[in-house]
Scaffold this motif. Structure first.
Motif, short mmCIF file in Angstrom:
data_model
loop_
_atom_site.label_atom_id
_atom_site.label_comp_id
_atom_site.label_asym_id
_atom_site.label_seq_id
_atom_site.Cartn_x
_atom_site.Cartn_y
_atom_site.Cartn_z
N VAL A 67 8.19 -6.64 -13.50
CA VAL A 67 7.73 -6.08 -14.77
C VAL A 67 8.27 -4.67 -14.97
CG1 VAL A 67 5.68 -5.27 -16.01
CG2 VAL A 67 5.66 -7.51 -14.91
N ALA A 68 8.31 -3.88 -13.88
CA ALA A 68 8.80 -2.51 -13.97
C ALA A 68 10.31 -2.46 -14.20
CB ALA A 68 8.43 -1.73 -12.71
N GLY A 69 11.04 -3.37 -13.55
CA GLY A 69 12.48 -3.42 -13.71
C GLY A 69 13.19 -2.24 -13.08
N GLY A 70 14.53 -2.25 -13.18
CA GLY A 70 15.32 -1.15 -12.66
C GLY A 70 15.83 -1.38 -11.24
N ASP A 71 16.56 -0.39 -10.72
CA ASP A 71 17.17 -0.50 -9.39
C ASP A 71 16.12 -0.64 -8.29
OD1 ASP A 71 19.63 -0.27 -10.58
OD2 ASP A 71 19.88 1.86 -10.08
N VAL A 72 15.01 0.08 -8.42
CA VAL A 72 13.94 -0.02 -7.41
C VAL A 72 13.43 -1.45 -7.35
CG1 VAL A 72 11.64 0.76 -6.75
CG2 VAL A 72 13.28 2.40 -7.68
N ALA A 73 13.19 -2.04 -8.51
CA ALA A 73 12.67 -3.40 -8.55
C ALA A 73 13.65 -4.38 -7.90
CB ALA A 73 12.40 -3.80 -10.00
N LEU A 77 15.93 4.93 -3.65
CA LEU A 77 16.06 4.66 -5.08
C LEU A 77 14.89 5.24 -5.87
CD1 LEU A 77 17.40 0.98 -4.89
CD2 LEU A 77 18.68 3.02 -5.61
N ILE A 78 13.70 5.25 -5.25
CA ILE A 78 12.55 5.88 -5.91
C ILE A 78 12.79 7.37 -6.05
CG2 ILE A 78 10.11 6.48 -5.61
CD1 ILE A 78 9.69 3.70 -4.44
N ASN A 79 13.36 8.00 -5.03
CA ASN A 79 13.69 9.43 -5.13
C ASN A 79 14.62 9.70 -6.30
OD1 ASN A 79 12.17 10.38 -3.00
ND2 ASN A 79 13.82 10.27 -1.51
N ILE A 80 15.64 8.85 -6.45
CA ILE A 80 16.58 9.03 -7.57
C ILE A 80 15.86 8.86 -8.90
CG2 ILE A 80 18.62 8.05 -8.69
CD1 ILE A 80 19.64 7.31 -5.88
N ARG A 81 15.04 7.81 -8.99
CA ARG A 81 14.29 7.57 -10.23
C ARG A 81 13.39 8.74 -10.57
NH1 ARG A 81 9.42 3.68 -9.68
NH2 ARG A 81 8.62 5.67 -8.87
N ASN A 82 12.64 9.23 -9.59
CA ASN A 82 11.71 10.32 -9.84
C ASN A 82 12.43 11.62 -10.18
OD1 ASN A 82 9.68 8.53 -9.28
ND2 ASN A 82 9.12 9.43 -7.31
N GLY A 83 13.60 11.83 -9.59
CA GLY A 83 14.35 13.03 -9.88
C GLY A 83 14.91 13.05 -11.28
N PHE A 135 0.79 -1.23 0.00
CA PHE A 135 0.00 0.00 0.00
C PHE A 135 0.82 1.29 0.00
CE2 PHE A 135 -2.79 -2.99 2.51
CZ PHE A 135 -3.69 -3.23 1.49
N TYR A 136 2.12 1.19 0.33
CA TYR A 136 2.89 2.41 0.56
C TYR A 136 4.15 2.53 -0.30
CZ TYR A 136 -0.21 2.82 4.54
OH TYR A 136 -1.34 2.92 5.33
N ILE A 137 4.28 1.68 -1.30
CA ILE A 137 5.37 1.77 -2.24
C ILE A 137 4.87 1.19 -3.56
CG2 ILE A 137 6.33 -0.42 -1.44
CD1 ILE A 137 9.09 0.56 -2.16
N THR A 138 5.34 1.75 -4.68
CA THR A 138 4.87 1.28 -5.97
C THR A 138 6.01 1.26 -6.98
OG1 THR A 138 3.41 1.78 -7.85
CG2 THR A 138 4.15 3.65 -6.53
N PRO A 139 6.01 0.29 -7.89
CA PRO A 139 7.02 0.30 -8.96
C PRO A 139 6.70 1.32 -10.05
CG PRO A 139 5.54 -1.57 -9.23
CD PRO A 139 5.16 -0.92 -7.93
N LEU A 140 5.52 1.93 -10.00
CA LEU A 140 5.08 2.82 -11.06
C LEU A 140 5.65 4.22 -10.88
CD1 LEU A 140 1.31 1.82 -11.11
CD2 LEU A 140 3.17 0.89 -12.51
N GLU A 141 5.96 4.88 -11.98
CA GLU A 141 6.36 6.28 -11.91
C GLU A 141 5.15 7.16 -11.62
OE1 GLU A 141 8.41 7.52 -15.41
OE2 GLU A 141 10.24 6.40 -14.93
#
Length: 339
Positions: free
Chosen positions: A256-262, A293-299, A217-223
């Motif tokens: 499915v999303a892939g990347g460092d977060v995944a 890692l989500i912060n880095i991705r979003n930035g 509920f509090y983290i998502t692989p989606l941008e």
């Protein structure tokens, strides 16, 4: 716990009703402060099937005495009535005794609102999406990911007393955007201290089931969405089934999303599946790495400006009349976020 009389309060209106509890707003005549009255569901009382709900209340009061009073995200319990018939106060004819719990009223909005409000086209998922999953803008002094950080801190307090808090989905969490503070409006789902439970089809539960809730509920692989409407509907609202099934579905979604977060999230999910974490702090370090890692991705995402515009467009929907039913002043709360 103080025994309290309901004639001290002025009954206002309903705030919500679930399978177990009915929640009403009220005013404390003595202090003029807003409070909530929580009692077993009237339907259960009428059927004389509210014994299990009363037992849950007793467990909560015991846990509050040992841990809740030391946790600043749990509402202060003002008192509990005797188990008597309350028909006169609530203008009913149930004819059965039960207790009523009186708590301070939570400040802010629910991360996920009442599903019935969808009929009126209320975007009930705004809180979860804007502030828990995609907090692209935060007011000064709040810091990154305050919702997840406070949920972890609350769990640590209860873990220190031998409990694990469960059922902390966004429907049970209120959030004040201006301060970044959360309030757990229902901390009654507990395991530990002799109250371990095995729900139908769920198997034995422990704090790892809380870790699943955080990842569900509090983290998502989606941008972050690039359209305001992407913030309107709740995310991942199907109830938790079994830990094994949830881990399988979560791992698939991140893969499915892939990347460092995944990669970081899937490693975390694997440890949850094995019930391998030695404590809340150990899991918290892995979760914070995922959030970093989500912060880095979003930035670094190519569509960041469009995402910010969508985020602020969705934020504006919190100024609609619906949200005035809560302890929430939109102009004051959102002043540091509109930009």
């Amino acid at each position: 716990m103080d025994v309290i009389e309901l004639d001290r309060f002025e009954l206002l209106g309903p705030l919500g009703s679930g399978a177990d509890y009915d929640v009403r707003a009220a005013i404390d005549w003595a202090t003029r402060q807003p409070v909530v009255l929580k009692r077993p569901s009237p339907q259960a009382v009428r059927r004389q099937s509210h014994g299990a709900i009363e037992e849950r209340t007793s467990r909560l009061l015991e846990a509050y005495d040992k841990a809740g009073q030391y946790c600043d995200v749990v509402p202060r319990i003002i008192g509990v009535t005797e188990a008597v018939v309350h028909d006169d106060f609530f203008y009913e004819d149930l004819g059965q005794p039960y207790r009523v719990r009186v708590e301070e009223r939570a400040v802010g909005i629910p991360l996920v609102g009442d599903p019935r409000s969808r009929i009126l086209r209320v975007p009930i998922g705004l809180g979860q999406n804007l502030f828990a999953l995609h907090p692209l803008v935060m007011p000064d002094g709040v810091g990154d990911w305050p919702i997840q950080t406070q949920l972890l801190a609350a769990q640590e307090v209860f873990a220190g007393a031998g409990y694990a808090l469960l059922d902390l989905g966004p429907h049970n969490v209120f959030y004040s955007p201006g301060s970044g503070k959360i309030t757990l409006i229902d901390a009654g789902a507990l395991v530990g201290q002799g109250v371990d439970r095995t729900q139908a089809n769920r198997g034995p539960q422990d704090v790892h089931d809380f870790y699943v809730e955080l990842l569900k509920f509090y983290i998502t692989p989606l941008e972050p969405p690039d359209d305001a409407a992407g913030y309107f509907d709740p995310y991942n609202q199907r109830p938790v089934i079994t830990l094994e099934q949830e881990c399988t579905e979560l791992a698939h979604g991140f893969a499915v999303a892939g990347g460092d977060v995944a990669e970081a999230a899937i490693a975390c999910i694997g440890r949850i599946r094995r019930r391998d974490y030695g404590g809340v702090a150990e899991f918290g370090r892995d979760l914070q790495e995922c959030l970093h890692l989500i912060n880095i991705r979003n930035g670094n995402m190519a569509g960041r400006e469009a995402a910010l515009a969508a985020w602020r467009g969705a934020l504006g929907r919190l100024k609609e009349e619906h949200w005035t039913r809560y302890q929430f002043d939109a102009d004051a709360e959102l002043a540091g976020l509109s930009g």
